[in-house]
Enzyme design. Sequence first.
Site, short mmCIF file in Angstrom:
data_model
loop_
_atom_site.label_atom_id
_atom_site.label_comp_id
_atom_site.label_asym_id
_atom_site.label_seq_id
_atom_site.Cartn_x
_atom_site.Cartn_y
_atom_site.Cartn_z
CG LEU A 1 20.91 9.67 21.22
CD1 LEU A 1 21.15 11.08 20.72
CD2 LEU A 1 22.16 9.12 21.90
CB THR B 1 11.51 7.06 24.05
OG1 THR B 1 11.52 6.74 25.45
CG2 THR B 1 12.25 5.98 23.26
CB ALA C 1 4.77 11.92 24.91
CE LYS D 1 12.03 15.82 19.49
NZ LYS D 1 11.33 16.97 20.11
CG ASP E 1 8.09 23.17 30.20
OD1 ASP E 1 7.85 23.40 31.40
OD2 ASP E 1 8.32 22.03 29.77
CE LYS F 1 10.95 20.74 31.98
NZ LYS F 1 9.82 19.83 32.21
CG ASN G 1 13.39 22.10 29.12
OD1 ASN G 1 13.49 20.88 29.01
ND2 ASN G 1 12.22 22.70 29.21
CG ASP H 1 11.07 20.46 25.95
OD1 ASP H 1 10.16 20.62 25.12
OD2 ASP H 1 10.99 19.66 26.89
CB THR I 1 7.44 22.25 34.62
OG1 THR I 1 7.65 21.73 33.31
CG2 THR I 1 7.88 21.21 35.64
#
Length: 359
Positions: free
Chosen positions: A27, A29, A31, A50, A142, A144, A147, A163, A182
């Site tokens: 689905l 990738t 980091a 994951k 984070d 945003k 997310n 996230d 962010t």
Amino acid sequence: MPREVDGPSWKKHADDIRDIYEFRDVLGTGAFSEVILAEEKTTQKLVAIKCIAKKALEGKESSIENEIAVLHKIKHPNIVALDDIYECGGHLYLIMQLVSGGELFDRIVEKGFYTERDASRLICQVLDAVKYLHDMGIVHRDLKPENLLYYSLEEDSKIMISDFGLSKMEGSGSVLSTACGTPGYVAPEVLAQKPYSKAVDCWSIGVIAYILLCGYPPFYDENDAKLFEQILKAEYEFDSPYWDDISDSAKDFIRHLMEKDPEKRFTCEQALQHPWIAGDTALDKNIHQSVSEQIKKNFAKSKWKVPTLAAAGTAVQSLPRNWRPLAHPSSRAAFDTVAGGLGIWRREGSILRGRVVVG
């Protein structure tokens, strides 16, 4: 068969994860992870897994363990759930709830009718979920639009927060000091490298509410230093004509969340009691045309209406998630917003690196 293994109580061991799950498609990738669509063999339940190579975690163990510890504690209808975690060979496998309704902006653009009241209902769900996190001593750090994902393709689908790569457990009376998040959504005290706490999430919700009502971000400049200066001073406007048809109540709501002083900033509980959320001041006028046009200009993707599967905090689709520069409708000044897995941002030729956002 899975069996318990020494270590954290939430971790299970499997000789081969494929004995338990049938892997289907990649689905997306991140980091240092890959997200797989899989089916649990005994129940035929679809999940997102994951897959994290432990070798890739060298020096980052605390980061992923923090994400796992946070996710495992959370049970809320508007937050993507971590069902299980397995350790197998050289990998960790996080079994995540599959969220298939797509991203927030995609849904708004696809709508033919969109109002303040729709935005109010969305923000209400986000506030309720973040209040739950704050009550547990968790700061997301984070928040945003990327997310915020829809649970299903149903028109009345609930919104889900994903996230937790930047989340932090907050001890009693503690404050956080690591500059992260962010650019464009982070609170002034984060950029100022001052100690901060739950109030940073409330600021981010204010920024999201702002965008939901006009389609462009409150802060914009192609120069990092100038962008940060705007945020540090909390300099934003309700520009005409984009805000002319938006209620005073909505603007008041945003002002209370995008308050420079975190001590004066609304908490989630206070925001949930504001008339724009709890009352009937959110207008029913259709603002779809203006908002969707600005979203497409300022958060342009190579294509819209691409079916999206998202889970584990990584929104994924059949095309690369290349976010073009944000541009304010009046100035055309732009700043990059390249979304990466696990909330990690990269920006070529910029001071923004990894999880740290500092001046």
